[in-house]
Design an enzyme around this catalytic site. Structure first.
Site, PDB file in Angstrom:
ATOM      1  CE  LYS A  95      -3.548   2.623   2.500  1.00  0.00           C
ATOM      2  NZ  LYS A  95      -3.875   3.220   3.479  1.00  0.00           N
ATOM      3  CB  ALA A 182      -8.320   8.473   4.360  1.00  0.00           C
ATOM      4  N   GLY A 183     -10.872   8.520   6.444  1.00  0.00           N
ATOM      5  CA  GLY A 183     -11.837   9.318   6.865  1.00  0.00           C
ATOM      6  C   GLY A 183     -13.498   9.014   6.963  1.00  0.00           C
ATOM      7  CG  ASN A 204      -6.367   1.971  11.586  1.00  0.00           C
ATOM      8  OD1 ASN A 204      -5.116   1.822  11.512  1.00  0.00           O
ATOM      9  ND2 ASN A 204      -6.696   1.512  12.696  1.00  0.00           N
TER      10      ASN A 204
END
Length: 259
Positions: A95, A182-183, A204
């Site tokens: 990644k 993300a977010g 996460n």
């Protein structure tokens, strides 16, 4: 089920491994989520094998590991970390993360594209974290990335799909899998990403910092299962105007006769 490179995954939920209070909770959350592909920051791995605890723990989970280059500030640093990961973990999957701005952790598009091109030529399966830029995602696809991972909003912000309009364009134009990264701060936001047409999401912070990470992981899993089922069932088309569910014409004609 969706496919990345040459591997099929039943779960559309990819999980990160940072911010968990203990290794045990992290492992339980991965199991509850049903995730089969889990990211791991190379800066957390003790490559000398001294006191490394996270790598053996993750290997007991029976998941595929996706090391990332988090912390790299340019292409050269990312290349170094990727090659280190291939040697230490034994995988050519990476990644790609390059974010020199430590306040917002936004990805550097120029360095990301540069690194992606070199890593693909070096035999890596590259999954780049990138801005929700349709043109950049096309370029990343063209250089051979196995997927694109555009952000929904800044890392760890839990703001959801702030880039929704651009994500929609990316999903429409890109031929490789789109993983929203993300977010994402709530199961409903992950569900929305799938309903838009994304192939998967990576979560996460929203799981790791929840009061009950294991329960939250399960909640995300259920939301994505619902989204996957809804997607395959065929969502009803959105309309600008109302559409009656029951025609009234015949009933009103009868009323006119009775008058």
């Amino acid at each position: 089920m969706f496919t990345l490179a040459d591997i099929s995954f039943r779960s559309r939920l990819l999980m990160g491994t940072g911010k968990f209070t203990t290794k045990e909770i992290m492992l339980q959350a991965i199991t509850a989520a049903g995730s089969e592909l889990v990211t791991l920051a190379m800066r957390r791995v003790d490559i000398k094998g001294g006191n490394d605890a996270i790598l053996p723990t993750l290997r007991t989970a029976g998941v595929k590991l996706l090391p990332n280059t988090s912390g790299a500030k340019d292409a050269d640093e990312a290349l170094f970390v990727a090659r280190l990961a291939r040697e230490a973990i034994g995988t050519n999957w990476i990644k790609l993360e390059i974010h020199p701005d430590m306040q917002y952790l936004l990805p550097d598009p120029v360095e990301t594209l540069k690194a992606a091109s070199k890593l693909v030529k070096d035999g890596f399966v590259v999954l780049p974290y990138c801005s929700a830029d349709p043109v950049l995602c096309r370029r990343l696809e063209e250089v051979g990335c196995a997927a694109v991972m555009p952000l929904g909003s800044p890392i760890g912000s839990n703001q959801g799909l702030k880039t929704k309009d651009f994500l929609q364009i990316i999903i429409e134009q890109t031929q490789v899998p789109v993983v929203v990264d993300a977010g994402i701060g709530a199961p409903s936001q992950a569900l929305e990403a799938l309903e838009m047409g994304a192939d998967a999401v990576l979560v996460n912070t929203a799981i790791a910092v929840a009061l009950d990470p294991v329960a939250m992981a399960r909640a995300f899993s259920l939301a994505l299962a619902a989204g996957d089922l809804a997607k395959s069932a065929g969502l009803a088309e959105r309309r600008k105007y109302a559409s009656a569910t029951s025609p009234l014409t015949q009933f009103l004609s009868h009323y006119e006769v009775c008058k």
